[in-house]
Design a protein around this motif. Structure first.
Motif, PDB file in Angstrom:
ATOM      1  N   ILE A   7     -29.366 -18.897  19.759  1.00 11.04           N
ATOM      2  CA  ILE A   7     -27.929 -19.056  19.971  1.00 11.04           C
ATOM      3  C   ILE A   7     -27.334 -19.967  18.896  1.00 11.04           C
ATOM      4  O   ILE A   7     -27.989 -20.886  18.391  1.00 11.04           O
ATOM      5  CB  ILE A   7     -27.610 -19.623  21.372  1.00 11.04           C
ATOM      6  CG1 ILE A   7     -28.243 -20.999  21.562  1.00 11.04           C
ATOM      7  CG2 ILE A   7     -28.095 -18.671  22.459  1.00 11.04           C
ATOM      8  CD1 ILE A   7     -27.794 -21.710  22.830  1.00 11.04           C
ATOM      9  N   ASP A   8     -26.083 -19.691  18.561  1.00 10.52           N
ATOM     10  CA  ASP A   8     -25.335 -20.481  17.582  1.00 10.52           C
ATOM     11  C   ASP A   8     -24.398 -21.408  18.337  1.00 10.52           C
ATOM     12  O   ASP A   8     -23.492 -20.960  19.057  1.00 10.52           O
ATOM     13  CB  ASP A   8     -24.539 -19.543  16.663  1.00 10.52           C
ATOM     14  CG  ASP A   8     -23.751 -20.306  15.605  1.00 10.52           C
ATOM     15  OD1 ASP A   8     -23.886 -21.548  15.525  1.00 10.52           O
ATOM     16  OD2 ASP A   8     -22.992 -19.653  14.859  1.00 10.52           O
ATOM     17  N   LEU A   9     -24.626 -22.722  18.206  1.00 15.37           N
ATOM     18  CA  LEU A   9     -23.793 -23.724  18.862  1.00 15.37           C
ATOM     19  C   LEU A   9     -22.792 -24.354  17.893  1.00 15.37           C
ATOM     20  O   LEU A   9     -22.278 -25.447  18.136  1.00 15.37           O
ATOM     21  CB  LEU A   9     -24.676 -24.813  19.478  1.00 15.37           C
ATOM     22  CG  LEU A   9     -25.424 -24.397  20.754  1.00 15.37           C
ATOM     23  CD1 LEU A   9     -26.526 -25.385  21.072  1.00 15.37           C
ATOM     24  CD2 LEU A   9     -24.451 -24.293  21.922  1.00 15.37           C
ATOM     25  N   GLY A  10     -22.501 -23.677  16.799  1.00 15.97           N
ATOM     26  CA  GLY A  10     -21.534 -24.198  15.830  1.00 15.97           C
ATOM     27  C   GLY A  10     -22.184 -25.133  14.842  1.00 15.97           C
ATOM     28  O   GLY A  10     -22.250 -24.854  13.647  1.00 15.97           O
ATOM     29  N   PHE A  21     -13.372 -17.015  20.732  1.00 17.28           N
ATOM     30  CA  PHE A  21     -13.466 -18.462  20.933  1.00 17.28           C
ATOM     31  C   PHE A  21     -14.602 -19.002  20.072  1.00 17.28           C
ATOM     32  O   PHE A  21     -15.648 -18.366  19.924  1.00 17.28           O
ATOM     33  CB  PHE A  21     -13.733 -18.756  22.404  1.00 17.28           C
ATOM     34  CG  PHE A  21     -13.259 -20.109  22.861  1.00 17.28           C
ATOM     35  CD1 PHE A  21     -11.935 -20.298  23.226  1.00 17.28           C
ATOM     36  CD2 PHE A  21     -14.113 -21.193  22.921  1.00 17.28           C
ATOM     37  CE1 PHE A  21     -11.484 -21.536  23.664  1.00 17.28           C
ATOM     38  CE2 PHE A  21     -13.679 -22.431  23.353  1.00 17.28           C
ATOM     39  CZ  PHE A  21     -12.358 -22.606  23.730  1.00 17.28           C
ATOM     40  N   GLY A  22     -14.448 -20.172  19.503  1.00 16.81           N
ATOM     41  CA  GLY A  22     -15.461 -20.746  18.625  1.00 16.81           C
ATOM     42  C   GLY A  22     -16.717 -21.182  19.356  1.00 16.81           C
ATOM     43  O   GLY A  22     -16.741 -21.268  20.588  1.00 16.81           O
ATOM     44  N   ASN A  23     -17.756 -21.478  18.576  1.00 16.13           N
ATOM     45  CA  ASN A  23     -19.028 -21.916  19.137  1.00 16.13           C
ATOM     46  C   ASN A  23     -19.132 -23.436  19.174  1.00 16.13           C
ATOM     47  O   ASN A  23     -18.608 -24.135  18.293  1.00 16.13           O
ATOM     48  CB  ASN A  23     -20.200 -21.365  18.303  1.00 16.13           C
ATOM     49  CG  ASN A  23     -20.278 -19.855  18.367  1.00 16.13           C
ATOM     50  OD1 ASN A  23     -20.016 -19.264  19.404  1.00 16.13           O
ATOM     51  ND2 ASN A  23     -20.646 -19.227  17.246  1.00 16.13           N
ATOM     52  N   GLY A  24     -19.793 -23.944  20.198  1.00 17.02           N
ATOM     53  CA  GLY A  24     -20.060 -25.374  20.294  1.00 17.02           C
ATOM     54  C   GLY A  24     -18.976 -26.183  20.959  1.00 17.02           C
ATOM     55  O   GLY A  24     -19.075 -27.414  21.056  1.00 17.02           O
ATOM     56  N   TRP A  25     -17.921 -25.515  21.449  1.00 17.74           N
ATOM     57  CA  TRP A  25     -16.848 -26.254  22.109  1.00 17.74           C
ATOM     58  C   TRP A  25     -17.241 -26.586  23.546  1.00 17.74           C
ATOM     59  O   TRP A  25     -17.932 -25.834  24.212  1.00 17.74           O
ATOM     60  CB  TRP A  25     -15.542 -25.457  22.093  1.00 17.74           C
ATOM     61  CG  TRP A  25     -15.041 -25.187  20.704  1.00 17.74           C
ATOM     62  CD1 TRP A  25     -14.955 -23.998  20.081  1.00 17.74           C
ATOM     63  CD2 TRP A  25     -14.574 -26.164  19.771  1.00 17.74           C
ATOM     64  NE1 TRP A  25     -14.465 -24.135  18.809  1.00 17.74           N
ATOM     65  CE2 TRP A  25     -14.219 -25.462  18.593  1.00 17.74           C
ATOM     66  CE3 TRP A  25     -14.418 -27.559  19.806  1.00 17.74           C
ATOM     67  CZ2 TRP A  25     -13.726 -26.113  17.458  1.00 17.74           C
ATOM     68  CZ3 TRP A  25     -13.918 -28.206  18.682  1.00 17.74           C
ATOM     69  CH2 TRP A  25     -13.575 -27.478  17.538  1.00 17.74           C
ATOM     70  N   THR A  26     -16.806 -27.709  24.014  1.00 18.77           N
ATOM     71  CA  THR A  26     -17.172 -28.202  25.344  1.00 18.77           C
ATOM     72  C   THR A  26     -16.446 -27.422  26.436  1.00 18.77           C
ATOM     73  O   THR A  26     -15.244 -27.135  26.311  1.00 18.77           O
ATOM     74  CB  THR A  26     -16.831 -29.694  25.479  1.00 18.77           C
ATOM     75  OG1 THR A  26     -17.544 -30.416  24.467  1.00 18.77           O
ATOM     76  CG2 THR A  26     -17.212 -30.218  26.858  1.00 18.77           C
ATOM     77  N   VAL A  27     -17.157 -27.108  27.487  1.00 18.41           N
ATOM     78  CA  VAL A  27     -16.567 -26.488  28.679  1.00 18.41           C
ATOM     79  C   VAL A  27     -16.453 -27.571  29.739  1.00 18.41           C
ATOM     80  O   VAL A  27     -17.437 -28.196  30.114  1.00 18.41           O
ATOM     81  CB  VAL A  27     -17.452 -25.329  29.197  1.00 18.41           C
ATOM     82  CG1 VAL A  27     -16.866 -24.735  30.473  1.00 18.41           C
ATOM     83  CG2 VAL A  27     -17.596 -24.255  28.126  1.00 18.41           C
ATOM     84  N   ASP A  59     -23.789 -31.056  29.876  1.00 16.44           N
ATOM     85  CA  ASP A  59     -23.122 -30.740  28.623  1.00 16.44           C
ATOM     86  C   ASP A  59     -23.030 -29.222  28.508  1.00 16.44           C
ATOM     87  O   ASP A  59     -24.001 -28.540  28.160  1.00 16.44           O
ATOM     88  CB  ASP A  59     -23.921 -31.307  27.446  1.00 16.44           C
ATOM     89  CG  ASP A  59     -23.167 -31.197  26.126  1.00 16.44           C
ATOM     90  OD1 ASP A  59     -21.997 -30.776  26.150  1.00 16.44           O
ATOM     91  OD2 ASP A  59     -23.755 -31.520  25.084  1.00 16.44           O
ATOM     92  N   LEU A  60     -21.859 -28.679  28.836  1.00 16.91           N
ATOM     93  CA  LEU A  60     -21.631 -27.236  28.794  1.00 16.91           C
ATOM     94  C   LEU A  60     -20.909 -26.888  27.504  1.00 16.91           C
ATOM     95  O   LEU A  60     -19.879 -27.485  27.177  1.00 16.91           O
ATOM     96  CB  LEU A  60     -20.795 -26.793  29.999  1.00 16.91           C
ATOM     97  CG  LEU A  60     -21.347 -27.135  31.380  1.00 16.91           C
ATOM     98  CD1 LEU A  60     -20.377 -26.666  32.464  1.00 16.91           C
ATOM     99  CD2 LEU A  60     -22.710 -26.489  31.589  1.00 16.91           C
ATOM    100  N   ARG A  61     -21.457 -25.897  26.768  1.00 21.53           N
ATOM    101  CA  ARG A  61     -20.887 -25.538  25.472  1.00 21.53           C
ATOM    102  C   ARG A  61     -20.777 -24.024  25.322  1.00 21.53           C
ATOM    103  O   ARG A  61     -21.550 -23.265  25.894  1.00 21.53           O
ATOM    104  CB  ARG A  61     -21.776 -26.054  24.332  1.00 21.53           C
ATOM    105  CG  ARG A  61     -22.027 -27.538  24.350  1.00 21.53           C
ATOM    106  CD  ARG A  61     -20.918 -28.310  23.690  1.00 21.53           C
ATOM    107  NE  ARG A  61     -21.167 -29.743  23.742  1.00 21.53           N
ATOM    108  CZ  ARG A  61     -20.829 -30.591  22.783  1.00 21.53           C
ATOM    109  NH1 ARG A  61     -20.225 -30.122  21.695  1.00 21.53           N
ATOM    110  NH2 ARG A  61     -21.075 -31.882  22.908  1.00 21.53           N
ATOM    111  N   THR A  62     -19.816 -23.611  24.485  1.00 21.83           N
ATOM    112  CA  THR A  62     -19.727 -22.193  24.131  1.00 21.83           C
ATOM    113  C   THR A  62     -20.734 -21.892  23.024  1.00 21.83           C
ATOM    114  O   THR A  62     -21.073 -22.761  22.215  1.00 21.83           O
ATOM    115  CB  THR A  62     -18.314 -21.835  23.647  1.00 21.83           C
ATOM    116  OG1 THR A  62     -17.976 -22.663  22.520  1.00 21.83           O
ATOM    117  CG2 THR A  62     -17.304 -22.044  24.752  1.00 21.83           C
ATOM    118  N   ALA A  63     -21.204 -20.645  23.004  1.00 23.55           N
ATOM    119  CA  ALA A  63     -22.191 -20.254  21.994  1.00 23.55           C
ATOM    120  C   ALA A  63     -22.152 -18.743  21.809  1.00 23.55           C
ATOM    121  O   ALA A  63     -21.552 -18.015  22.609  1.00 23.55           O
ATOM    122  CB  ALA A  63     -23.591 -20.698  22.413  1.00 23.55           C
TER     123      ALA A  63
END
Length: 705
Positions: free
Chosen positions: A632-635, A698-704, A609-613
């Motif tokens: 870290i902020d994952l949204g 780019f927003g936080n918590g979005w899937t990569v 599970d890869l996410r932006t943060a």
């Protein structure tokens, strides 16, 4: 009291470089030379470690016998040590029959005790392509602690974490590149866990079974800190055998050899035995009893083995003394970067000996530059500019200039003989300086000792300049102050010639020859202290001096550029390495890349599970030089992350950065701090890290994907 000194056994798989010299050998040489000058009984042993996995790995790659490698580098490194004045009393090798016998006897003694080993059948990695079990160093993978993809099966050299092969993520064989398989094999495990309680007390208080063995305040903080970090984490039984064909055979166990970190420190004992055989001594006098003390000189990467593992082995065997100190040094870098043979970054000992053979006082020039910048409490950096400055300012301007002026003026005014004089405050200053230099050496503060030595030379120059006997002579050739000045200058010169002996022994002999003294020998420092304490001169009135001349020709010299040309050659080499790196960076498609990992299925990939943060906060983890604690902020939530990037980024540099994280790794504690995700980083061939980041905004918590 006898002093048994050891220095870490260097691997006989390649030439040593300046970092090695500054770590475990030059400090020990200073200490050994000083103790001998104090009249102490000293035995300093070392030797080549010839059973390391790196040796067999290299032999396999080159298609040669391991013996060819160890014979070559044992002779090479031993010769380099001798050329640079490293005064071992005995330099042995672990391939010697006596060492094999000693190690096997040690193993058998522990085995017969019945409570020091447990035999376990475990799963160990096996290379199906090479058809052999893999030693720890034959396996590489991703470190579970810091995420480095170049961790070995026994240790991650990026974060220093002690590992077992099965802890590695995505392990591969370094022999064939194949994915290893777990297969059952039988091994002997040393019950290190049974020694945890007394080891903790010994490290913290210096006591064992109520007996005070050392003063913990005398140990370096980073040594105690690393030991306690290990002990606080809990000790576990440690495998001390391997499935290999190169090493010391385990008695009655075909195909098994002793783990190199079990047999290597026993090399100190076998080296002592061999010395005793050749010199008519008793080796046990040095290892056992109240009238001998043991000191280990090592680098910081060997602290755990010399402060926890080997002491536990010695106590388990019984009768052996434990070390009274382990003054481990930190690492020495070269011109702002790590030494690297593959990149040609740095200079090897033998290379220095050969390329500086026409450089006056070359042996002492490098010794002095390293001493003035020893990595005693923190990592240090060797530079050619520093080398030049320490040589020209300390040795040429202060020491050499003073000795030359003293001899010239003594010849001019008194026919070369030390004039009459009396004990004054100047003599007290000399006495205090000699005492201070010695005390610093005894306390393993070698940089401080060198600084005190330079201060004595500066004091001599200032005293001579302020007294200005040339002005006094011009006004009145019979002025008694001239004799008083030159008498005291002779005493300062004699003190300098003696106290420089542990640091620059080759030059010390030349200085004493200038003063018409024989080379310093056992007991001379103690004799000098007794002489000064009694108010007597080191050089009595009437003693005839020789003539000095230029003792340390300067590197930066407008009339003679030959010495600077030697240094410039080294700078040109550095420039070529940097240019090659720049060229490679400009053409990344030509740069060598790490081998691709074994393939996995698409389903395996979907498990990640890869996410932006975004990194909200960052701070250093206490008692760790490599870890940062991030929030870290994952949204939809915030998480705690521990990342091994502290040597690459400051906390201030990472706050606000957008990153990509693996969010479904099982949480784990690192250095006592919970980590609930892993930050993705890219690493180049030089070990430089950069963040894997989404586009700005780019927003936080979005899937990569």
């Amino acid at each position: 009291m006898k002093s048994l000194l050891t220095s870490a056994l260097p691997y006989a798989n390649g030439p040593l470089h300046l970092g090695h010299l500054a770590g475990a050998y030059l400090p020990a040489d200073i200490y050994a030379r000083y103790l001998r000058l104090m009249g102490r009984e000293v035995l300093w042993v070392c030797g080549s470690d010839e059973h390391g996995a790196a040796i067999t790995l290299r032999a396999k790659k080159e298609g040669i016998d391991p013996r060819d490698i160890i014979d070559k580098y044992h002779a090479l490194n031993k010769g380099s040590f001798e050329a640079l004045g490293i005064s071992f009393d005995y330099y042995h090798r672990t391939s010697a029959p006596l060492h094999h016998e000693t190690s096997q006897e040690f193993f058998t003694k522990l085995l017969k005790r019945g409570d020091q080993f447990e035999i376990k059948t475990t799963e160990q990695y096996y290379d199906p392509e090479a058809n052999q079990f893999l030693a720890d160093r034959y396996i590489k993978g991703t470190c579970p602690n810091c995420g480095s993809e170049n961790a070995f099966g026994d240790q991650c050299e990026n974060c220093g974490k002690d590992l077992s092969p099965t802890e590695l993520i995505n392990p591969v064989s370094t022999i064939s590149g194949a994915k290893p398989e777990l297969r059952e094999t039988k091994h002997w495990f040393f019950r290190l866990d049974e020694h945890e309680t007394w080891l903790k007390e010994w490290i913290q208080t210096g006591k064992v079974d109520g007996v005070q063995l050392h003063d913990p305040k005398d140990w370096k903080k980073h040594v105690v800190g690393q030991c306690m970090s290990w002990l606080d984490g809990g000790l576990m039984p440690r495998s001390i055998t391997r499935d290999l064909d190169w090493g010391i055979q385990v008695p009655d166990a075909p195909g098994k050899v002793l783990y190199v970190w079990f047999d290597a420190p026993i090399g100190y004992i076998s080296s002592t035995k061999q010395w005793a055989i050749e010199n008519g001594g008793n080796w046990e006098d040095w290892w056992k009893g109240d009238d001998s003390e043991l000191v280990h000189f090592i680098g910081k990467d060997n602290i755990v083995f010399h402060c926890i593992v080997f002491p536990a082995m010695l106590k388990a065997h019984g009768e052996y003394n434990l070390p009274v100190n382990v003054p481990a040094n930190q690492f020495l870098n070269f011109e702002g970067d790590k030494f690297s043979k593959s990149r040609g970054w740095g200079i090897e000992l033998q290379e220095y000996v050969e390329e500086f053979k026409d450089f006056p006082n070359s042996e002492d020039a490098i010794r002095w530059a390293l001493i003035r910048n020893l990595p005693e409490q923190q990592d240090a950096d060797f530079t050619w500019d520093g080398f030049t400055e320490y040589h020209d300012k300390d040795l040429a301007d202060k020491l050499g200039n003073f000795i030359n002026r003293v001899t010239v003026l003594t010849h001019k005014y008194f026919g070369g003989r030390v004039p009459e004089g009396a004990h004054t405050q100047v003599q007290s200053e000399v006495t205090e300086a000699v005492y201070k230099i010695g005390q610093d050496i005894e306390a393993f503060r070698f940089k401080d000792a060198a600084t005190s030595f330079v201060e004595l030379a500066s004091f001599g120059n200032t005293y001579l300049q302020d007294a200005a006997p040339w002005s006094l002579f011009k006004a009145n050739p019979d002025d008694p102050a001239i004799a008083e000045t030159m008498y005291h200058c002779a005493q300062i010169a004699a003190a300098l010639a003696l106290t420089c002996t542990p640091f620059i022994p080759f030059s010390a002999d030349r200085l004493r020859a200038v003063l018409n003294q024989i080379p310093a020998t056992n007991g001379d420092w103690q004799l000098a202290m007794d002489t000064l304490a009694a108010g007597r001169p080191l050089l009595p009135s009437g003693h005839e001096l020789g003539e000095a001349g230029v003792l340390f020709p300067k590197i930066i010299d407008r009339k003679d550029d030959s010495r600077n040309a030697i240094i410039q050659k080294q700078r040109d080499k550095m420039a070529a390495v940097l240019a090659a790196k720049t060229e490679t960076d400009a053409a990344p498609e030509q740069e060598a890349r790490e081998a691709f990992k074994p393939e996995m299925t698409f389903d395996d990939f979907l498990k990640m599970d890869l996410r932006t943060a975004t990194i909200l906060t960052a701070e250093k983890v206490k008692k760790s030089s490599k870890l940062l604690h991030l929030t870290i902020d994952l949204g939809s939530e915030q998480r705690s992350v521990v990342s091994g990037i502290a040597k690459h980024f400051t906390p201030e540099e990472v706050v606000g950065r957008q990153v990509v994280c693996v969010t479904n790794l099982a949480p784990r504690k690192m250095a006592g701090v919970l980590s609930e995700a892993m930050i993705l980083m890219a690493e180049d061939g030089e070990g430089k890290l950069v963040f894997v980041s989404p586009p700005t905004g780019f927003g936080n918590g979005w899937t990569v994907r």
